[in-house]
Design a protein around this motif. Structure first.
Motif, PDB file in Angstrom:
ATOM      1  N   TYR A  41      11.674  -0.961  -2.546  1.00 30.62           N
ATOM      2  CA  TYR A  41      12.497   0.341  -2.187  1.00 30.62           C
ATOM      3  C   TYR A  41      12.479   0.815  -0.684  1.00 30.62           C
ATOM      4  O   TYR A  41      13.487   1.164  -0.115  1.00 30.62           O
ATOM      5  CB  TYR A  41      12.339   1.197  -3.063  1.00 30.62           C
ATOM      6  N   TYR A  42      11.432   0.864  -0.040  1.00 34.05           N
ATOM      7  CA  TYR A  42      11.030   1.591   0.906  1.00 34.05           C
ATOM      8  C   TYR A  42      10.210   0.525   1.817  1.00 34.05           C
ATOM      9  O   TYR A  42       9.071   0.513   2.137  1.00 34.05           O
ATOM     10  CB  TYR A  42      10.267   2.838   1.070  1.00 34.05           C
ATOM     11  N   PRO A  43      10.914  -0.522   2.227  1.00 35.71           N
ATOM     12  CA  PRO A  43      10.384  -1.776   3.256  1.00 35.71           C
ATOM     13  C   PRO A  43       9.651  -1.325   4.653  1.00 35.71           C
ATOM     14  O   PRO A  43       8.779  -1.969   4.832  1.00 35.71           O
ATOM     15  CB  PRO A  43      11.336  -2.751   3.457  1.00 35.71           C
ATOM     16  N   ASP A  44      10.439  -0.287   4.880  1.00 39.87           N
ATOM     17  CA  ASP A  44       9.640  -0.030   6.321  1.00 39.87           C
ATOM     18  C   ASP A  44       8.748   1.136   6.340  1.00 39.87           C
ATOM     19  O   ASP A  44       8.089   1.698   7.537  1.00 39.87           O
ATOM     20  CB  ASP A  44      10.720   0.137   7.322  1.00 39.87           C
ATOM     21  N   LYS A  45       8.180   1.463   5.159  1.00 43.73           N
ATOM     22  CA  LYS A  45       7.186   2.364   5.111  1.00 43.73           C
ATOM     23  C   LYS A  45       5.687   1.929   4.679  1.00 43.73           C
ATOM     24  O   LYS A  45       5.549   0.896   4.298  1.00 43.73           O
ATOM     25  CB  LYS A  45       7.356   3.355   3.927  1.00 43.73           C
TER      26      LYS A  45
END
Lengths: 121, 148, 333, 151
Positions: B103-107
């Motif tokens: 869901y949050y690939p860049d976190k």
């Protein structure tokens, strides 16, 4: 978070029951019993079973002597993972156990301040 | 005489263990009511939408509670597991991390079932001053790394 | 004539006096008020357990001598022993009192073996005053044979508590009004394959039964001839086994049998099977039995001290426990 | 009377080991010690920077400190008589073995006595712990090399 107190009590108690059965049924001396438990802890860690056990029971798995075998094996395996076969040997010497060092330290302190007493109760 | 006396002492000793044990149990129950229960909270001080994370945690039956903090580029979640799921603690941590990463690939995502982390995330949420949050999150991450 | 360990004393040497000292825990013993000296400190004011052990022995010797108005210079022989490494406590006690010394070792049977030796020396006319006895000190003995005193190990109900006590007797040529030594039997070392050092009573019981049988048949006596037949330190378990074995030999075990180890600490269950140690038989034989003989309650007694001849090395190597029992017969003429 | 017959008689006469009682007391004693350990570990997690895994080191040290006090004041052997393996199996029992030997051999001096005899009882546990760790790690490394298992 709280159920860990209950599992610690039960699992810790059960490991001690195994020890008691080795005392009374197998008629082993305390030294033999503890050696068997330490080896058991070590083998369980080799199979990768002891760590989940610690996650489940907390101190119920880290306080019994089995965790001593687990800690030593874990250290040796961690080294082996990094350096291969040589790591098994070097790992053996790098592993420290707080159990041994604190027993040595407190044993020495105790010898400085205490004397044995032959009291029955 | 002596025999009676020693038996009495013996009974007393037994009684002692029971009181001790019961006392601990009561303490455990007090603790239980104090800091668990179905407790799913999220603190979001970043621009990201946190509803997806909420969904992931709320729908997982193996969790009893989850405290998630979104801060700048970090997502840190302290979770507690049901008793028997604790056997698969590491596996669950990895699995949840993977799902969140979808869901949050860049976190930078951290999920931990360690009760220390759970305690600390709880403190983070209640923190008024958000300034030091980044530092504190970094510290927690280094704590988790120490585990191995 | 082949004696086979059977001894008869024609001159009937006497026990003119006894000296018994004991540690602080022994105040719990029902016989405590009969002991000559009871220390308040388990190390008797010395630095180590072994020094305390020697001190107890010295004091017991001095008490036994003072009761016959003697000083160490008047005594001809010192026949004492204990269980600790090469009997160093007895050796040190012997150095202090300065009596010509023969160390005696029959484990916990030393009280009787030394008494027999003293009687032989007296019978031969070479001794007019010999000190015979044995001692044990709980901490020193436990540490030697089992674990450190503070080590926590669960003891089974068959295990015995080593007493802290020293008992000696002054043996003189026959003296009217004192118990005299009439005959004795030197035991054979017996081993029925027992290996448990925490169940010494069971190991020693066959030796006691064997010596009892040999003494009674050899000297042509019967159980009914005695007021009491007392064993040294069999403890509750060993005493039961010994009575069973003696009963199988056709002896009436119902009344006259007593065991010093079983009775030493009374009914206190904390001591499990009872007392043991070289000092156990010495302390009870030289107080309870001698006192009752002097008072006229007992006319003829048979004392059988039992000893387990093991060392920490032998049982760690898995060997069985050989045992010995010596018997001595005292009469009041 | 031969050895076999006597062994049989000895079994009949000697008091039986109260197995049920021993097992229950071992469970309660061992469980209580582990429970205390859990509280200590919670303490370290709450007030210091330890996680569940890293808290076990200070916890073990603290438990051995408790064992030192109990041993020194002559209480540990009473717990042991009551709880059997319940007091021997937890790390406190290991501590008790080391500490009691150290106290006992103080009379021979600190170098030859305490130093030389401290591990008289507990040494075997260290030996077998280290050796089995070596063997297990070795086997696992070889198995990983051959691709049978992974880390």
């Amino acid at each position: 978070m709280v159920s860990i107190f209950i599992t610690a009590f039960i699992v810790g108690g059960l490991i001690c029951v195994v020890g008691q059965l080795l005392f009374d049924v197998a008629k082993l001396t305390p030294a033999h019993t503890l050696c068997i438990l330490v080896v058991a802890g070590s083998v369980l860690d080799g199979l990768g079973l002891y760590e989940p056990f610690i996650d489940f029971a907390g101190a119920g798995a880290t306080i019994p002597i089995t965790s001593f075998g687990n800690a030593l094996t874990h250290g040796a395996m961690a080294e082996a993972e990094k350096h291969g076969l040589i790591g098994v040997v070097t790992g053996m010497f790098e592993v420290t156990s707080s159990g041994i060092s604190s027993a040595i330290l407190f044993g020495f302190i105790a010898s400085l301040i205490f004397k044995s007493k032959g009291k029955v109760k | 005489m002596n025999k009676v006396k020693s038996e009495k002492a013996y009974c007393k000793e037994m009684e002692g263990t029971h009181i001790w044990k019961r006392g601990l149990m009561i303490f455990a129950v007090v603790l239980l009511s104090g800091c668990s229960g179905n407790d799913f909270r999220i603190d979001n001080s970043s621009s990201e939408d946190s509803t997806k994370a909420e969904e992931v945690f709320n729908n997982d039956k193996r969790l009893t509670s989850a405290v998630t903090v979104f801060h700048e580029n970090d997502v840190i979640a302290g979770i507690t597991l049901t008793t028997f799921s604790r056997f698969k603690k590491e596996k669950i941590e990895k699995e949840l991390k993977k799902r969140l990463e979808e869901y949050y690939p860049d976190k930078d995502i951290t999920v931990s079932a360690d009760s220390k982390i759970r305690m600390e995330t709880d403190k983070l949420i209640q923190l008024d001053n958000k300034k030091n949050m980044g530092k504190k999150i970094d510290k927690l991450k280094s704590l988790i790394k120490e585990e191995t | 004539m082949v004696a086979r360990g059977l001894l008869t004393f024609k001159t009937t040497p006497s026990i003119a006096a006894t000296g018994v000292t004991a540690g602080p825990l022994e105040k719990k013993s029902p016989f405590a008020d009969k002991f000559d000296k009871v220390y308040d400190d388990e190390r008797c004011g010395t630095k180590t357990n072994e020094h305390a052990h020697a001190k107890m022995m010295e004091d017991a010797c001095m008490i036994a001598l003072s009761k016959v108005d003697s000083v160490p210079g008047d005594a001809d022989f010192l026949l004492i022993g204990d269980l600790v490494n090469q009997m160093t406590p007895s050796n040190f006690a012997a150095t202090t009192v300065g009596i010509p010394y023969l160390g005696m070792f029959s484990a916990c049977a030393t009280s009787v073996s030394s008494l027999v030796m003293a009687a032989l020396l007296t019978e031969s006319g070479m001794s007019t005053c010999a000190i015979a006895g044995a001692s044990s000190q709980h901490n020193a003995v436990e540490r030697q044979f089992r674990y450190p005193v503070e080590y926590g190990s669960q003891k089974p109900a068959t295990s015995q508590w080593t007493v802290t006590a020293a008992g000696v007797a002054t043996v003189t040529p026959y003296k009217k009004g004192f118990p005299s030594i009439e005959c004795a039997t030197i035991g054979c070392a017996t081993d029925l394959g027992m290996t448990d050092p925490l169940n010494m009573g069971a190991a020693m019981a066959p030796a006691a039964a064997d010596t009892l049988t040999r003494h009674l048949t050899g000297h042509g006596k019967d159980v009914s001839d005695y007021d009491v037949i007392m064993t040294g330190d069999l403890g509750k378990t060993g005493f039961e086994l010994y009575k069973t074995l003696a009963g199988n030999q056709g002896f009436d075990v119902s009344e006259k049998f007593r065991d010093a180890g079983e009775e030493f600490y009374g009914a206190d269950t904390a001591f499990l099977s009872g007392a043991s140690g070289a000092g156990c038989s010495a302390a009870i034989f030289f107080t309870e039995v001698i006192d009752k003989m002097m008072a006229g309650d007992y006319k003829r007694v048979l004392l059988i001290a039992t000893g387990a001849l093991l060392s920490p090395l032998s049982f760690q190597q898995g060997d069985t426990i050989p045992c010995i029992a010596h018997a001595i017969e005292l009469t009041m003429k | 009377m031969d050895e076999k017959k006597y062994a049989k008689l000895e079994k009949e006469v000697s008091p039986k080991t109260p197995l049920m009682r021993n097992v229950i007391f071992a469970f309660l004693t061992g469980g209580t010690i582990c429970l205390i350990g859990q509280f200590v570990s919670m303490f370290y997690m709450t007030f210091f920077d330890f996680t569940e895994r890293t808290a076990s080191n200070p916890t073990v040290a603290t438990m051995i400190f408790f064992a030192m006090l109990l041993t020194g004041f002559g209480q540990y052997k009473k717990i042991a008589q009551f709880g059997g393996a319940g007091s021997a199996v937890p790390i406190t029992g290991f501590g008790n073995a080391v500490i009691s030997a150290a106290i006992e051999h103080k009379s021979e001096g600190y170098v030859l006595g305490v130093g030389g005899n401290m591990f008289k009882l507990a040494g075997s546990v260290i030996l077998f712990g280290v050796f089995s760790a070596f063997v297990v790690a070795l086997i696992k490394t070889i198995l990983v090399k051959f691709g049978v298992v992974s880390w």
